[in-house]
Design a protein around this motif. Sequence first.
Motif, PDB file in Angstrom:
ATOM      1  N   GLU A  51       1.041  -1.278   0.010  1.00 60.89           N
ATOM      2  CA  GLU A  51      -0.115   0.206  -0.186  1.00 60.89           C
ATOM      3  C   GLU A  51       1.194   1.491   0.259  1.00 60.89           C
ATOM      4  O   GLU A  51       0.894   1.954  -0.964  1.00 60.89           O
ATOM      5  CB  GLU A  51      -0.929  -0.092   1.594  1.00 60.89           C
ATOM      6  CG  GLU A  51      -1.728   1.246   1.913  1.00 60.89           C
ATOM      7  CD  GLU A  51      -2.791   0.902   2.784  1.00 60.89           C
ATOM      8  OE1 GLU A  51      -3.035  -0.553   2.983  1.00 60.89           O
ATOM      9  OE2 GLU A  51      -2.303   2.240   3.836  1.00 60.89           O
ATOM     10  N   GLY A  52       1.853   1.405   0.635  1.00 62.61           N
ATOM     11  CA  GLY A  52       2.332   2.249   1.298  1.00 62.61           C
ATOM     12  C   GLY A  52       3.114   2.546   1.899  1.00 62.61           C
ATOM     13  O   GLY A  52       2.482   1.870   3.296  1.00 62.61           O
ATOM     14  N   GLU A 104       9.184   2.826   7.470  1.00 60.09           N
ATOM     15  CA  GLU A 104       9.885   2.867   6.321  1.00 60.09           C
ATOM     16  C   GLU A 104       9.929   4.169   5.964  1.00 60.09           C
ATOM     17  O   GLU A 104      10.814   4.895   5.098  1.00 60.09           O
ATOM     18  CB  GLU A 104       8.789   2.557   5.331  1.00 60.09           C
ATOM     19  CG  GLU A 104       8.458   0.499   5.131  1.00 60.09           C
ATOM     20  CD  GLU A 104       8.109   0.317   6.046  1.00 60.09           C
ATOM     21  OE1 GLU A 104       6.793   1.563   7.386  1.00 60.09           O
ATOM     22  OE2 GLU A 104       8.078  -1.042   6.341  1.00 60.09           O
ATOM     23  N   PHE A 143       8.804  -2.164   3.599  1.00 59.42           N
ATOM     24  CA  PHE A 143       8.300  -3.081   4.117  1.00 59.42           C
ATOM     25  C   PHE A 143       9.600  -3.667   5.263  1.00 59.42           C
ATOM     26  O   PHE A 143       9.959  -4.875   4.823  1.00 59.42           O
ATOM     27  CB  PHE A 143       8.010  -4.394   3.178  1.00 59.42           C
ATOM     28  CG  PHE A 143       6.494  -4.310   3.174  1.00 59.42           C
ATOM     29  CD1 PHE A 143       5.751  -4.885   3.715  1.00 59.42           C
ATOM     30  CD2 PHE A 143       5.951  -4.222   1.782  1.00 59.42           C
ATOM     31  CE1 PHE A 143       4.027  -4.238   3.759  1.00 59.42           C
ATOM     32  CE2 PHE A 143       4.898  -4.072   1.374  1.00 59.42           C
ATOM     33  CZ  PHE A 143       4.221  -4.098   2.037  1.00 59.42           C
ATOM     34  N   ASN A 188       5.156  -0.083  -3.733  1.00 64.49           N
ATOM     35  CA  ASN A 188       4.383   0.186  -3.163  1.00 64.49           C
ATOM     36  C   ASN A 188       3.355   1.122  -3.881  1.00 64.49           C
ATOM     37  O   ASN A 188       4.436   2.062  -4.568  1.00 64.49           O
ATOM     38  CB  ASN A 188       4.290   1.305  -1.151  1.00 64.49           C
ATOM     39  CG  ASN A 188       4.806   0.048  -0.654  1.00 64.49           C
ATOM     40  OD1 ASN A 188       3.786  -1.199   0.105  1.00 64.49           O
ATOM     41  ND2 ASN A 188       6.385   0.527  -0.059  1.00 64.49           N
ATOM     42  N   HIS A 221      -2.993  -8.401   3.271  1.00 65.81           N
ATOM     43  CA  HIS A 221      -2.218  -7.230   3.405  1.00 65.81           C
ATOM     44  C   HIS A 221      -1.175  -8.020   4.961  1.00 65.81           C
ATOM     45  O   HIS A 221      -2.079  -8.332   5.674  1.00 65.81           O
ATOM     46  CB  HIS A 221      -2.216  -5.817   3.323  1.00 65.81           C
ATOM     47  CG  HIS A 221      -1.217  -4.418   3.944  1.00 65.81           C
ATOM     48  ND1 HIS A 221      -0.427  -4.986   4.864  1.00 65.81           N
ATOM     49  CD2 HIS A 221      -0.937  -3.915   3.205  1.00 65.81           C
ATOM     50  CE1 HIS A 221       0.628  -3.516   4.554  1.00 65.81           C
ATOM     51  NE2 HIS A 221       0.280  -3.449   3.798  1.00 65.81           N
TER      52      HIS A 221
HETATM   53  N1  URA Z   1       2.781  -1.407   4.804  1.00 61.44           N
HETATM   54  C1  URA Z   1       3.304  -1.467   2.663  1.00 61.44           C
HETATM   55  O1  URA Z   1       1.815  -1.956   2.588  1.00 61.44           O
HETATM   56  N2  URA Z   1       4.115  -1.544   2.626  1.00 61.44           N
HETATM   57  C2  URA Z   1       5.113  -0.804   3.375  1.00 61.44           C
HETATM   58  O2  URA Z   1       6.165  -0.842   2.710  1.00 61.44           O
HETATM   59  C3  URA Z   1       5.020  -0.518   4.896  1.00 61.44           C
HETATM   60  C4  URA Z   1       4.103  -0.799   5.635  1.00 61.44           C
END
Ligand code: URA
Length: 249
Positions: free
Chosen positions: A102-103, A108, A115, A142, A216
Amino acid sequence: MSEIELKREALSSSLQYFLQLCDEAEAVLCGKVVKPTPQMDFSELLDTLMPLPRDKESVLGSTFKQLQLMVQDCTRCRLCETRNHTVFGEGALPARLMVVGEGPGAEEDASGRAFIGKGGVYLDSWLSSIGLSRTNNVYIANIVKCRPPENRNPLADEIAACIPYVKRQIQLVKPELLLLSGGVASKSLLNTDEGVGKLRGRFFRYEGIPTLVTYHPAGVLRNPDLRRPVWEDMKKIASFLNIPLSGRS
Ligand code: URA
Protein backbone atom coordinates in the motif's frame (compact mmCIF):
# COMPACT_ATOMS: atom_id res chain seq x y z
CA MET A 1 10.92 11.19 -38.24
CA SER A 2 13.53 12.78 -35.97
CA GLU A 3 17.28 12.28 -36.45
CA ILE A 4 17.51 9.92 -33.47
CA GLU A 5 14.58 7.84 -34.77
CA LEU A 6 16.28 7.56 -38.18
CA LYS A 7 19.50 6.45 -36.50
CA ARG A 8 17.63 3.88 -34.43
CA GLU A 9 15.98 2.50 -37.56
CA ALA A 10 19.33 2.32 -39.38
CA LEU A 11 20.94 0.49 -36.45
CA SER A 12 18.02 -1.91 -36.23
CA SER A 13 18.29 -2.75 -39.98
CA SER A 14 22.07 -3.23 -39.67
CA LEU A 15 21.62 -5.58 -36.71
CA GLN A 16 18.98 -7.56 -38.60
CA TYR A 17 21.28 -7.76 -41.66
CA PHE A 18 24.21 -8.87 -39.46
CA LEU A 19 22.11 -11.71 -37.98
CA GLN A 20 21.05 -12.76 -41.45
CA LEU A 21 24.70 -12.90 -42.60
CA CYS A 22 25.59 -14.99 -39.52
CA ASP A 23 22.73 -17.41 -40.25
CA GLU A 24 23.77 -17.69 -43.91
CA ALA A 25 27.43 -18.26 -43.00
CA GLU A 26 26.46 -20.93 -40.48
CA ALA A 27 24.20 -22.66 -43.00
CA VAL A 28 26.92 -22.67 -45.68
CA LEU A 29 29.66 -23.86 -43.28
CA CYS A 30 27.43 -26.63 -41.91
CA GLY A 31 26.04 -27.58 -45.32
CA LYS A 32 22.45 -26.69 -44.35
CA VAL A 33 19.69 -25.01 -46.37
CA VAL A 34 19.79 -21.22 -45.98
CA LYS A 35 16.55 -20.14 -44.26
CA PRO A 36 15.29 -16.56 -43.84
CA THR A 37 16.22 -15.06 -40.44
CA PRO A 38 13.11 -14.15 -38.42
CA GLN A 39 12.53 -10.42 -37.90
CA MET A 40 13.95 -9.49 -34.46
CA ASP A 41 12.74 -6.84 -32.02
CA PHE A 42 15.78 -4.76 -31.03
CA SER A 43 13.81 -2.10 -29.13
CA GLU A 44 15.26 -2.89 -25.69
CA LEU A 45 18.82 -2.84 -27.01
CA LEU A 46 18.10 0.39 -28.89
CA ASP A 47 16.64 1.97 -25.74
CA THR A 48 19.94 1.21 -24.00
CA LEU A 49 22.26 2.24 -26.83
CA MET A 50 20.27 5.15 -28.26
CA PRO A 51 17.55 6.23 -25.82
CA LEU A 52 14.85 8.53 -27.16
CA PRO A 53 14.73 11.96 -25.51
CA ARG A 54 12.34 11.91 -22.54
CA ASP A 55 9.86 14.31 -21.06
CA LYS A 56 11.39 14.68 -17.57
CA GLU A 57 7.93 14.94 -16.00
CA SER A 58 6.80 11.63 -17.48
CA VAL A 59 7.79 8.11 -16.44
CA LEU A 60 7.45 6.93 -20.06
CA GLY A 61 10.66 5.30 -21.24
CA SER A 62 12.45 6.00 -17.95
CA THR A 63 15.16 3.69 -16.66
CA PHE A 64 15.14 2.37 -13.10
CA LYS A 65 17.67 5.00 -12.07
CA GLN A 66 15.72 7.86 -13.69
CA LEU A 67 12.52 6.66 -12.06
CA GLN A 68 14.23 6.48 -8.68
CA LEU A 69 15.40 10.09 -9.03
CA MET A 70 11.92 11.24 -10.06
CA VAL A 71 10.41 9.60 -6.97
CA GLN A 72 13.11 11.05 -4.72
CA ASP A 73 12.24 14.61 -5.80
CA CYS A 74 8.50 14.08 -6.25
CA THR A 75 6.07 16.84 -5.21
CA ARG A 76 3.05 15.56 -7.14
CA CYS A 77 0.81 15.38 -4.07
CA ARG A 78 0.48 16.66 -0.48
CA LEU A 79 2.23 13.58 0.98
CA CYS A 80 5.57 15.16 0.05
CA GLU A 81 4.97 17.82 2.72
CA THR A 82 4.93 15.37 5.63
CA ARG A 83 7.33 12.66 4.49
CA ASN A 84 10.83 12.14 5.86
CA HIS A 85 11.90 9.83 3.04
CA THR A 86 10.34 8.58 -0.16
CA VAL A 87 10.22 4.78 -0.30
CA PHE A 88 10.96 3.61 -3.83
CA GLY A 89 11.04 -0.15 -3.33
CA GLU A 90 13.75 -2.77 -3.15
CA GLY A 91 14.63 -6.34 -3.89
CA ALA A 92 16.24 -8.65 -6.36
CA LEU A 93 16.49 -7.94 -10.07
CA PRO A 94 15.56 -9.90 -12.06
CA ALA A 95 12.68 -10.89 -9.79
CA ARG A 96 10.49 -13.96 -10.12
CA LEU A 97 7.83 -12.35 -7.92
CA MET A 98 6.98 -8.68 -7.44
CA VAL A 99 4.92 -7.75 -4.37
CA VAL A 100 3.01 -4.48 -4.35
CA GLY A 101 1.78 -3.15 -1.01
CA GLU A 102 0.00 0.00 0.00
CA GLY A 103 2.41 2.66 1.20
CA PRO A 104 5.17 3.32 3.71
CA GLY A 105 4.52 3.24 7.44
CA ALA A 106 6.53 4.97 10.17
CA GLU A 107 9.64 2.72 9.96
CA GLU A 108 9.68 2.88 6.18
CA ASP A 109 9.30 6.67 6.23
CA ALA A 110 12.16 6.95 8.72
CA SER A 111 14.50 4.69 6.74
CA GLY A 112 13.43 5.02 3.10
CA ARG A 113 13.13 1.21 2.83
CA ALA A 114 9.99 -0.71 1.90
CA PHE A 115 8.33 -3.18 4.27
CA ILE A 116 10.88 -3.18 7.07
CA GLY A 117 8.50 -2.75 10.04
CA LYS A 118 6.51 -5.50 11.75
CA GLY A 119 4.38 -6.08 8.64
CA GLY A 120 7.49 -6.30 6.49
CA VAL A 121 9.12 -8.89 8.72
CA TYR A 122 5.88 -10.87 8.54
CA LEU A 123 5.79 -10.55 4.75
CA ASP A 124 9.40 -11.78 4.58
CA SER A 125 8.34 -14.85 6.60
CA TRP A 126 5.53 -15.60 4.12
CA LEU A 127 8.01 -15.42 1.28
CA SER A 128 10.60 -17.54 3.03
CA SER A 129 7.95 -20.24 3.72
CA ILE A 130 7.97 -20.88 -0.04
CA GLY A 131 11.69 -20.41 -0.59
CA LEU A 132 11.55 -16.80 -1.82
CA SER A 133 13.26 -13.69 -0.49
CA ARG A 134 13.84 -10.09 -1.43
CA THR A 135 17.58 -10.76 -1.48
CA ASN A 136 17.26 -13.52 -4.09
CA ASN A 137 14.17 -13.36 -6.24
CA VAL A 138 11.49 -10.92 -5.03
CA TYR A 139 11.07 -7.20 -5.68
CA ILE A 140 8.86 -5.20 -3.29
CA ALA A 141 7.21 -1.82 -3.90
CA ASN A 142 4.15 0.17 -2.89
CA ILE A 143 1.29 2.00 -4.57
CA VAL A 144 2.27 5.30 -2.91
CA LYS A 145 5.87 6.22 -2.24
CA CYS A 146 5.31 8.57 0.71
CA ARG A 147 3.78 7.81 4.10
CA PRO A 148 0.18 8.94 4.56
CA PRO A 149 -0.05 10.76 7.93
CA GLU A 150 -1.17 8.53 10.84
CA ASN A 151 -0.96 5.55 8.46
CA ARG A 152 -4.33 6.42 6.96
CA ASN A 153 -5.18 4.89 3.58
CA PRO A 154 -3.86 6.93 0.66
CA LEU A 155 -6.56 9.14 -0.86
CA ALA A 156 -7.75 8.72 -4.44
CA ASP A 157 -5.90 11.80 -5.72
CA GLU A 158 -2.66 10.69 -3.97
CA ILE A 159 -2.95 7.26 -5.60
CA ALA A 160 -3.66 8.84 -8.98
CA ALA A 161 -0.58 11.09 -8.67
CA CYS A 162 1.73 8.25 -7.59
CA ILE A 163 0.53 5.22 -9.51
CA PRO A 164 2.52 5.90 -12.70
CA TYR A 165 5.68 5.16 -10.67
CA VAL A 166 4.67 1.67 -9.61
CA LYS A 167 3.25 0.93 -13.06
CA ARG A 168 6.61 1.81 -14.63
CA GLN A 169 8.39 -0.24 -11.93
CA ILE A 170 6.29 -3.27 -12.87
CA GLN A 171 7.16 -2.75 -16.56
CA LEU A 172 10.86 -2.56 -15.71
CA VAL A 173 10.91 -5.47 -13.23
CA LYS A 174 8.82 -7.69 -15.54
CA PRO A 175 8.23 -10.33 -12.84
CA GLU A 176 6.98 -13.80 -13.69
CA LEU A 177 4.19 -13.22 -11.18
CA LEU A 178 2.74 -10.14 -9.49
CA LEU A 179 1.30 -10.31 -5.97
CA LEU A 180 -1.00 -7.48 -4.86
CA SER A 181 -1.06 -7.32 -1.08
CA GLY A 182 -4.15 -5.68 0.40
CA GLY A 183 -7.13 -3.77 -0.89
CA VAL A 184 -5.34 -0.57 -1.90
CA ALA A 185 -2.95 -2.42 -4.25
CA SER A 186 -5.57 -4.75 -5.71
CA LYS A 187 -8.23 -2.08 -6.21
CA SER A 188 -5.76 0.38 -7.72
CA LEU A 189 -4.07 -1.98 -10.17
CA LEU A 190 -7.02 -4.21 -11.10
CA ASN A 191 -9.49 -1.31 -11.35
CA THR A 192 -12.08 -3.01 -9.20
CA ASP A 193 -14.10 -2.31 -6.07
CA GLU A 194 -14.10 -5.98 -5.00
CA GLY A 195 -12.43 -6.73 -1.68
CA VAL A 196 -9.42 -9.02 -1.20
CA GLY A 197 -11.67 -11.86 0.05
CA LYS A 198 -13.41 -11.95 -3.35
CA LEU A 199 -10.29 -11.45 -5.45
CA ARG A 200 -7.83 -13.86 -3.83
CA GLY A 201 -7.45 -17.44 -5.04
CA ARG A 202 -7.72 -16.74 -8.76
CA PHE A 203 -5.34 -15.46 -11.41
CA PHE A 204 -5.71 -12.07 -13.06
CA ARG A 205 -3.52 -10.41 -15.66
CA TYR A 206 -2.07 -6.99 -15.08
CA GLU A 207 -0.68 -5.76 -18.42
CA GLY A 208 -0.18 -9.39 -19.44
CA ILE A 209 1.57 -10.37 -16.19
CA PRO A 210 -0.09 -13.19 -14.19
CA THR A 211 -1.34 -11.62 -10.97
CA LEU A 212 -2.59 -12.89 -7.60
CA VAL A 213 -4.14 -11.01 -4.72
CA THR A 214 -3.64 -11.68 -1.02
CA TYR A 215 -4.25 -9.95 2.28
CA HIS A 216 -1.97 -7.24 3.61
CA PRO A 217 0.42 -8.45 6.36
CA ALA A 218 -0.83 -5.73 8.74
CA GLY A 219 -4.39 -7.04 8.32
CA VAL A 220 -3.28 -10.62 8.99
CA LEU A 221 -1.39 -9.52 12.11
CA ARG A 222 -4.66 -8.02 13.36
CA ASN A 223 -6.79 -11.02 12.34
CA PRO A 224 -5.10 -14.46 12.69
CA ASP A 225 -8.07 -16.15 10.92
CA LEU A 226 -6.54 -14.81 7.70
CA ARG A 227 -3.35 -16.84 8.17
CA ARG A 228 -4.79 -19.97 6.56
CA PRO A 229 -5.95 -18.23 3.37
CA VAL A 230 -2.57 -16.48 3.10
CA TRP A 231 -0.82 -19.85 3.31
CA GLU A 232 -3.12 -21.13 0.53
CA ASP A 233 -2.08 -18.09 -1.51
CA MET A 234 1.62 -18.79 -0.85
CA LYS A 235 1.15 -22.38 -2.03
CA LYS A 236 -0.49 -21.10 -5.22
CA ILE A 237 2.52 -18.85 -5.82
CA ALA A 238 4.94 -21.74 -5.22
CA SER A 239 3.01 -23.99 -7.58
CA PHE A 240 2.91 -21.31 -10.31
CA LEU A 241 6.66 -20.68 -9.97
CA ASN A 242 7.42 -24.43 -9.82
CA ILE A 243 8.92 -24.21 -6.34
CA PRO A 244 8.74 -27.61 -4.62
CA LEU A 245 7.35 -27.47 -1.06
CA SER A 246 8.66 -30.49 0.79
CA GLY A 247 5.67 -32.01 2.54
CA ARG A 248 4.03 -28.84 3.94
CA SER A 249 0.25 -28.69 3.58
N1 URA B 1 2.90 -1.42 4.49
C1 URA B 1 2.98 -1.33 3.15
O1 URA B 1 2.02 -1.51 2.45
N2 URA B 1 4.17 -1.05 2.64
C2 URA B 1 5.27 -0.85 3.36
O2 URA B 1 6.32 -0.59 2.80
C3 URA B 1 5.15 -0.98 4.75
C4 URA B 1 3.96 -1.25 5.31
